[in-house]
Motif scaffolding. Sequence first.
Motif, PDB file in Angstrom:
ATOM      1  N   GLN A 149       9.062 -28.386 -30.705  1.00 12.47           N
ATOM      2  CA  GLN A 149       9.313 -29.165 -29.494  1.00 12.47           C
ATOM      3  C   GLN A 149       9.679 -28.282 -28.299  1.00 12.47           C
ATOM      4  O   GLN A 149       9.159 -28.487 -27.196  1.00 12.47           O
ATOM      5  CB  GLN A 149      10.406 -30.210 -29.743  1.00 12.47           C
ATOM      6  N   PRO A 150      10.539 -27.282 -28.462  1.00 13.00           N
ATOM      7  CA  PRO A 150      10.824 -26.397 -27.326  1.00 13.00           C
ATOM      8  C   PRO A 150       9.590 -25.657 -26.815  1.00 13.00           C
ATOM      9  O   PRO A 150       9.459 -25.423 -25.608  1.00 13.00           O
ATOM     10  CB  PRO A 150      11.861 -25.425 -27.895  1.00 13.00           C
ATOM     11  N   SER A 151       8.685 -25.304 -27.707  1.00 14.84           N
ATOM     12  CA  SER A 151       7.472 -24.610 -27.273  1.00 14.84           C
ATOM     13  C   SER A 151       6.592 -25.541 -26.447  1.00 14.84           C
ATOM     14  O   SER A 151       6.025 -25.137 -25.419  1.00 14.84           O
ATOM     15  CB  SER A 151       6.695 -24.084 -28.489  1.00 14.84           C
ATOM     16  N   VAL A 152       6.480 -26.802 -26.879  1.00 15.26           N
ATOM     17  CA  VAL A 152       5.722 -27.784 -26.103  1.00 15.26           C
ATOM     18  C   VAL A 152       6.401 -28.003 -24.754  1.00 15.26           C
ATOM     19  O   VAL A 152       5.746 -28.117 -23.714  1.00 15.26           O
ATOM     20  CB  VAL A 152       5.602 -29.114 -26.869  1.00 15.26           C
ATOM     21  N   PHE A 153       7.725 -28.054 -24.777  1.00 14.76           N
ATOM     22  CA  PHE A 153       8.466 -28.254 -23.529  1.00 14.76           C
ATOM     23  C   PHE A 153       8.271 -27.070 -22.579  1.00 14.76           C
ATOM     24  O   PHE A 153       8.243 -27.244 -21.357  1.00 14.76           O
ATOM     25  CB  PHE A 153       9.951 -28.448 -23.822  1.00 14.76           C
ATOM     26  N   SER A 154       8.105 -25.882 -23.123  1.00  9.77           N
ATOM     27  CA  SER A 154       7.830 -24.714 -22.278  1.00  9.77           C
ATOM     28  C   SER A 154       6.526 -24.904 -21.514  1.00  9.77           C
ATOM     29  O   SER A 154       6.418 -24.523 -20.342  1.00  9.77           O
ATOM     30  CB  SER A 154       7.762 -23.443 -23.128  1.00  9.77           C
ATOM     31  N   LEU A 155       5.530 -25.495 -22.166  1.00  8.45           N
ATOM     32  CA  LEU A 155       4.290 -25.809 -21.470  1.00  8.45           C
ATOM     33  C   LEU A 155       4.566 -26.776 -20.321  1.00  8.45           C
ATOM     34  O   LEU A 155       4.041 -26.617 -19.214  1.00  8.45           O
ATOM     35  CB  LEU A 155       3.277 -26.457 -22.425  1.00  8.45           C
ATOM     36  N   SER A 156       5.406 -27.788 -20.598  1.00  5.51           N
ATOM     37  CA  SER A 156       5.730 -28.781 -19.571  1.00  5.51           C
ATOM     38  C   SER A 156       6.390 -28.133 -18.368  1.00  5.51           C
ATOM     39  O   SER A 156       6.119 -28.498 -17.211  1.00  5.51           O
ATOM     40  CB  SER A 156       6.653 -29.856 -20.151  1.00  5.51           C
ATOM     41  N   MET A 157       7.256 -27.160 -18.605  1.00  2.45           N
ATOM     42  CA  MET A 157       7.961 -26.502 -17.516  1.00  2.45           C
ATOM     43  C   MET A 157       6.999 -25.730 -16.618  1.00  2.45           C
ATOM     44  O   MET A 157       7.112 -25.758 -15.386  1.00  2.45           O
ATOM     45  CB  MET A 157       9.036 -25.556 -18.073  1.00  2.45           C
ATOM     46  N   VAL A 158       6.044 -25.061 -17.227  1.00  3.09           N
ATOM     47  CA  VAL A 158       5.065 -24.324 -16.421  1.00  3.09           C
ATOM     48  C   VAL A 158       4.176 -25.310 -15.663  1.00  3.09           C
ATOM     49  O   VAL A 158       3.828 -25.080 -14.501  1.00  3.09           O
ATOM     50  CB  VAL A 158       4.214 -23.389 -17.309  1.00  3.09           C
ATOM     51  N   MET A 159       3.825 -26.407 -16.293  1.00  3.09           N
ATOM     52  CA  MET A 159       3.010 -27.412 -15.606  1.00  3.09           C
ATOM     53  C   MET A 159       3.761 -28.026 -14.429  1.00  3.09           C
ATOM     54  O   MET A 159       3.171 -28.317 -13.390  1.00  3.09           O
ATOM     55  CB  MET A 159       2.579 -28.499 -16.586  1.00  3.09           C
ATOM     56  N   MET A 160       5.069 -28.211 -14.577  1.00  4.97           N
ATOM     57  CA  MET A 160       5.870 -28.681 -13.453  1.00  4.97           C
ATOM     58  C   MET A 160       5.834 -27.671 -12.324  1.00  4.97           C
ATOM     59  O   MET A 160       5.691 -28.029 -11.152  1.00  4.97           O
ATOM     60  CB  MET A 160       7.313 -28.924 -13.899  1.00  4.97           C
ATOM     61  N   HIS A 161       5.959 -26.410 -12.666  1.00  6.80           N
ATOM     62  CA  HIS A 161       5.907 -25.341 -11.659  1.00  6.80           C
ATOM     63  C   HIS A 161       4.584 -25.368 -10.914  1.00  6.80           C
ATOM     64  O   HIS A 161       4.528 -25.212  -9.687  1.00  6.80           O
ATOM     65  CB  HIS A 161       6.104 -23.991 -12.343  1.00  6.80           C
ATOM     66  N   ASP A 162       3.498 -25.586 -11.658  1.00  7.95           N
ATOM     67  CA  ASP A 162       2.156 -25.556 -11.073  1.00  7.95           C
ATOM     68  C   ASP A 162       1.741 -26.889 -10.454  1.00  7.95           C
ATOM     69  O   ASP A 162       0.663 -26.984  -9.859  1.00  7.95           O
ATOM     70  CB  ASP A 162       1.132 -25.180 -12.146  1.00  7.95           C
ATOM     71  N   VAL A 163       2.575 -27.923 -10.627  1.00  2.00           N
ATOM     72  CA  VAL A 163       2.248 -29.282 -10.187  1.00  2.00           C
ATOM     73  C   VAL A 163       0.893 -29.697 -10.773  1.00  2.00           C
ATOM     74  O   VAL A 163      -0.020 -30.140 -10.073  1.00  2.00           O
ATOM     75  CB  VAL A 163       2.234 -29.413  -8.642  1.00  2.00           C
ATOM     76  N   VAL A 164       0.758 -29.524 -12.071  1.00  2.00           N
ATOM     77  CA  VAL A 164      -0.456 -29.930 -12.772  1.00  2.00           C
ATOM     78  C   VAL A 164      -0.543 -31.451 -12.774  1.00  2.00           C
ATOM     79  O   VAL A 164       0.434 -32.133 -13.061  1.00  2.00           O
ATOM     80  CB  VAL A 164      -0.459 -29.388 -14.216  1.00  2.00           C
ATOM     81  N   ASN A 165      -1.698 -31.989 -12.447  1.00  4.85           N
ATOM     82  CA  ASN A 165      -1.838 -33.443 -12.380  1.00  4.85           C
ATOM     83  C   ASN A 165      -1.865 -34.057 -13.784  1.00  4.85           C
ATOM     84  O   ASN A 165      -2.126 -33.364 -14.772  1.00  4.85           O
ATOM     85  CB  ASN A 165      -3.077 -33.830 -11.575  1.00  4.85           C
ATOM     86  N   PRO A 166      -1.599 -35.370 -13.896  1.00  3.97           N
ATOM     87  CA  PRO A 166      -1.479 -36.015 -15.215  1.00  3.97           C
ATOM     88  C   PRO A 166      -2.672 -35.855 -16.149  1.00  3.97           C
ATOM     89  O   PRO A 166      -2.476 -35.505 -17.324  1.00  3.97           O
ATOM     90  CB  PRO A 166      -1.223 -37.486 -14.852  1.00  3.97           C
ATOM     91  N   PRO A 167      -3.917 -36.091 -15.704  1.00  3.82           N
ATOM     92  CA  PRO A 167      -5.035 -35.904 -16.642  1.00  3.82           C
ATOM     93  C   PRO A 167      -5.159 -34.465 -17.136  1.00  3.82           C
ATOM     94  O   PRO A 167      -5.368 -34.224 -18.327  1.00  3.82           O
ATOM     95  CB  PRO A 167      -6.260 -36.309 -15.814  1.00  3.82           C
ATOM     96  N   ALA A 168      -5.023 -33.504 -16.218  1.00  5.05           N
ATOM     97  CA  ALA A 168      -5.160 -32.096 -16.599  1.00  5.05           C
ATOM     98  C   ALA A 168      -4.050 -31.677 -17.560  1.00  5.05           C
ATOM     99  O   ALA A 168      -4.281 -30.874 -18.470  1.00  5.05           O
ATOM    100  CB  ALA A 168      -5.148 -31.216 -15.358  1.00  5.05           C
ATOM    101  N   ALA A 169      -2.854 -32.227 -17.374  1.00  3.48           N
ATOM    102  CA  ALA A 169      -1.736 -31.869 -18.245  1.00  3.48           C
ATOM    103  C   ALA A 169      -2.057 -32.186 -19.697  1.00  3.48           C
ATOM    104  O   ALA A 169      -1.817 -31.373 -20.597  1.00  3.48           O
ATOM    105  CB  ALA A 169      -0.475 -32.609 -17.805  1.00  3.48           C
ATOM    106  N   CYS A 170      -2.625 -33.367 -19.935  1.00  2.00           N
ATOM    107  CA  CYS A 170      -2.936 -33.736 -21.317  1.00  2.00           C
ATOM    108  C   CYS A 170      -4.075 -32.908 -21.887  1.00  2.00           C
ATOM    109  O   CYS A 170      -4.152 -32.697 -23.101  1.00  2.00           O
ATOM    110  CB  CYS A 170      -3.243 -35.234 -21.403  1.00  2.00           C
ATOM    111  N   ARG A 171      -4.951 -32.430 -21.033  1.00  2.00           N
ATOM    112  CA  ARG A 171      -5.972 -31.495 -21.498  1.00  2.00           C
ATOM    113  C   ARG A 171      -5.321 -30.218 -22.004  1.00  2.00           C
ATOM    114  O   ARG A 171      -5.663 -29.703 -23.089  1.00  2.00           O
ATOM    115  CB  ARG A 171      -6.954 -31.175 -20.365  1.00  2.00           C
TER     116      ARG A 171
END
Length: 443
Positions: free
Chosen positions: A29-51
Amino acid sequence: MKRLTILLLFVYQFGYTQQSKTSFTDYIQPSVFSLSMVMMHDVVNPPAACRFYSYAMISAYSIITAHNKNIPDAATFIRSYPGIAVHDGGRMYDYRIAAVYSILETGKLMLPSGFMLQKDEEKLLLLFKKDKVPDSIVRNSVAVAEDVAKQTVQWSRPDGYGKLSTLVRYTPVKGEEYWYPTPPAYIEAVEPHWNTIRPMIIDSCNQFVPAAPVPFSKDTASAFYALNREVFDAGVNLNMEQRVIASFWDCNPFAVSTYGHMAIGFKKITPGGHWMNIAGIAARRAQLDFDKTVLLHAVAAVTMMDAFISCWDAKYLSNRIRPETYINRYIDVKWKPLLQTPPFPEYTSGHSVVSSAAATVLTYLLGDHFAYEDNSEEMFEIPARKFNSFLAASQEAAISRLYGGIHYRDAIDNGVAQGRKVGEKVLEKIKAAGIKPIYGSSM
């Protein structure tokens, strides 16, 4: 600054809490959350995030299926899966270390600011050392992970994502009934060509076309005017519980607040990021073993990727006006929604589609009445909420968009139905592949 401090505390307390002996499962779970943190930094949009979540989790899934033959190969339910090989070179490695590391490594190779995950990888290696894993095992495991991540990235390249920037730039369609950029930032349309992305499990972007939306009308006696009036009245009469629900499921990475001539952006996790965290919470609550935890995250991720593809096809096909635009034009020029309107067409509701799809597969894997507490939004100073089932959570996520003032009732209800169909298609495929309910099972 306060939000940044809370965010950092969340990462260190939730992400890397080290006890006397940590199970490798606790690192997922922390590793997945690390992805989320970088996506927040990059302002990744919702569809791309799930990709991004999908490829990262299938990378880990590929490693566990090479080790555990009781878990079906991804090729049995993912149409484009190329058959990623796990090469160990005859050297001993720990497949769990390789799987967790591959989540970060795949994200590092795919995300715009993936280089930021290098620090997370280094922290992970220190934890393995603290767990007294022999250095040779760690090195060999990392080598396996890096190779699998490279193969995963290679698989991702023909899925259409790399061509999006080369397609014709979207121009808002002329006409009163169509979507138009909304205040305060008037951001241009997000991912208008997302229906060109290769799905993971569903056959095509338009396999599950939702029911037709209520036709546009300015007539005060029309059904469409009534939909807008419902959104307007709800916004004017919101109680505290409804405000909390709307804020809890906001998940808008595009939020911008204006103060005079100054604009400030607020970064949040995406809807997919929220549900990936729910998957992690549920896995811990169910005390799933390592392999089942990876399976749960992988199935949730690919389900949501396909749900977004289906939803985005419907959005740009209907191209329907947002409540904020209609209400300001024809009901009350001063009215504002509680939540900031996202920058894309209204019909169907993305939260409704994706939450319903995710809840459908999580319910199959973990049970109809799986109670849990969701603390995904605590880092944004929003208290945790308790749910008696994934379905209850998805229903709340859906109706939150009406409370937030950004969706009509039919976009919510028909979005729920659309998401359920996507989820049921995923269940059809994974059941045929041999994936059974995992809570309390011996898979």
